[in-house]
Design a protein around this motif. Sequence first.
Motif, short mmCIF file in Angstrom:
data_model
loop_
_atom_site.label_atom_id
_atom_site.label_comp_id
_atom_site.label_asym_id
_atom_site.label_seq_id
_atom_site.Cartn_x
_atom_site.Cartn_y
_atom_site.Cartn_z
N ARG A 161 51.96 36.69 -71.90
CA ARG A 161 51.22 37.72 -72.62
C ARG A 161 51.43 37.60 -74.12
O ARG A 161 50.50 37.79 -74.91
CB ARG A 161 51.65 39.12 -72.16
CG ARG A 161 50.89 39.59 -70.97
CD ARG A 161 51.19 41.05 -70.67
NE ARG A 161 51.82 41.07 -69.35
CZ ARG A 161 53.05 41.46 -69.09
NH1 ARG A 161 53.82 41.93 -70.02
NH2 ARG A 161 53.52 41.41 -67.87
N ARG A 187 60.00 35.68 -62.79
CA ARG A 187 58.54 35.82 -62.76
C ARG A 187 58.08 36.80 -63.84
O ARG A 187 57.13 36.53 -64.58
CB ARG A 187 58.08 36.29 -61.38
CG ARG A 187 56.56 36.28 -61.24
CD ARG A 187 56.09 36.74 -59.88
NE ARG A 187 56.26 38.20 -59.76
CZ ARG A 187 57.10 38.80 -58.95
NH1 ARG A 187 57.87 38.11 -58.13
NH2 ARG A 187 57.18 40.11 -58.91
N ARG A 188 58.76 37.93 -63.94
CA ARG A 188 58.38 38.93 -64.94
C ARG A 188 58.59 38.42 -66.36
O ARG A 188 57.78 38.70 -67.26
CB ARG A 188 59.16 40.22 -64.71
CG ARG A 188 58.69 40.95 -63.44
CD ARG A 188 59.52 42.14 -63.10
NE ARG A 188 59.56 43.08 -64.21
CZ ARG A 188 60.45 44.06 -64.31
NH1 ARG A 188 61.34 44.23 -63.37
NH2 ARG A 188 60.44 44.88 -65.33
N LYS A 189 59.66 37.66 -66.60
CA LYS A 189 59.88 37.08 -67.93
C LYS A 189 58.77 36.10 -68.26
O LYS A 189 58.28 36.06 -69.39
CB LYS A 189 61.23 36.37 -67.98
CG LYS A 189 62.40 37.28 -68.17
CD LYS A 189 63.67 36.47 -68.33
CE LYS A 189 64.84 37.34 -68.68
NZ LYS A 189 66.05 36.53 -68.93
N GLU A 219 64.60 35.96 -58.76
CA GLU A 219 63.24 35.42 -58.67
C GLU A 219 62.25 36.37 -59.35
O GLU A 219 61.39 35.93 -60.13
CB GLU A 219 62.88 35.23 -57.20
CG GLU A 219 61.49 34.72 -56.94
CD GLU A 219 61.19 34.67 -55.45
OE1 GLU A 219 60.06 34.99 -55.08
OE2 GLU A 219 62.09 34.29 -54.67
N ASN A 220 62.36 37.65 -59.07
CA ASN A 220 61.48 38.65 -59.66
C ASN A 220 61.65 38.70 -61.18
O ASN A 220 60.67 38.75 -61.92
CB ASN A 220 61.77 40.02 -59.04
CG ASN A 220 60.79 41.07 -59.46
OD1 ASN A 220 59.69 40.77 -59.88
ND2 ASN A 220 61.20 42.32 -59.36
N LEU A 221 62.89 38.65 -61.64
CA LEU A 221 63.15 38.69 -63.07
C LEU A 221 62.54 37.48 -63.77
O LEU A 221 61.91 37.62 -64.81
CB LEU A 221 64.66 38.75 -63.33
CG LEU A 221 65.08 38.75 -64.79
CD1 LEU A 221 64.55 39.99 -65.50
CD2 LEU A 221 66.59 38.69 -64.89
N GLN A 226 55.72 36.17 -67.13
CA GLN A 226 54.51 36.95 -67.40
C GLN A 226 54.54 37.53 -68.82
O GLN A 226 53.53 37.51 -69.53
CB GLN A 226 54.38 38.09 -66.38
CG GLN A 226 54.02 37.62 -64.99
CD GLN A 226 54.13 38.74 -63.96
OE1 GLN A 226 54.74 39.78 -64.21
NE2 GLN A 226 53.54 38.51 -62.79
N ALA A 227 55.70 38.03 -69.23
CA ALA A 227 55.82 38.60 -70.57
C ALA A 227 55.62 37.51 -71.62
O ALA A 227 54.95 37.73 -72.64
CB ALA A 227 57.18 39.27 -70.74
N ARG A 228 56.20 36.33 -71.41
CA ARG A 228 56.01 35.21 -72.34
C ARG A 228 54.55 34.82 -72.43
O ARG A 228 54.03 34.55 -73.52
CB ARG A 228 56.85 34.00 -71.92
CG ARG A 228 58.29 34.10 -72.33
CD ARG A 228 59.00 32.77 -72.05
NE ARG A 228 60.29 33.06 -71.50
CZ ARG A 228 60.67 32.93 -70.23
NH1 ARG A 228 59.85 32.42 -69.36
NH2 ARG A 228 61.86 33.26 -69.84
#
Length: 74
Positions: free
Chosen positions: A54, A46-48, A42-44, A50-52
């Motif tokens: 950005r 979410r972080r992916k 789930e965390n991964l 966010q990176a996309r």
Amino acid sequence: MTMSDDDKELEAGRDDAPAGRQHEMKLREEQRRTRAAAKLRENLMRRKGQARARRSGAADETDGLPAAKKDESP
């Protein structure tokens, strides 16, 4: 607070615990690992995301705290 014998067995993961208790400990450990793996996925994700966002989004033009109201600041 004192620990009961059952709590001590669970905490130490002793091999001399009764077979039923060993099975219960293994189940708890497996459930814990499953929950941890799900949280990591789930965390991964979410972080992916966010990176996309950005990479594909426009630059952030906010000045200061975005939640602050500009008309109330001095």
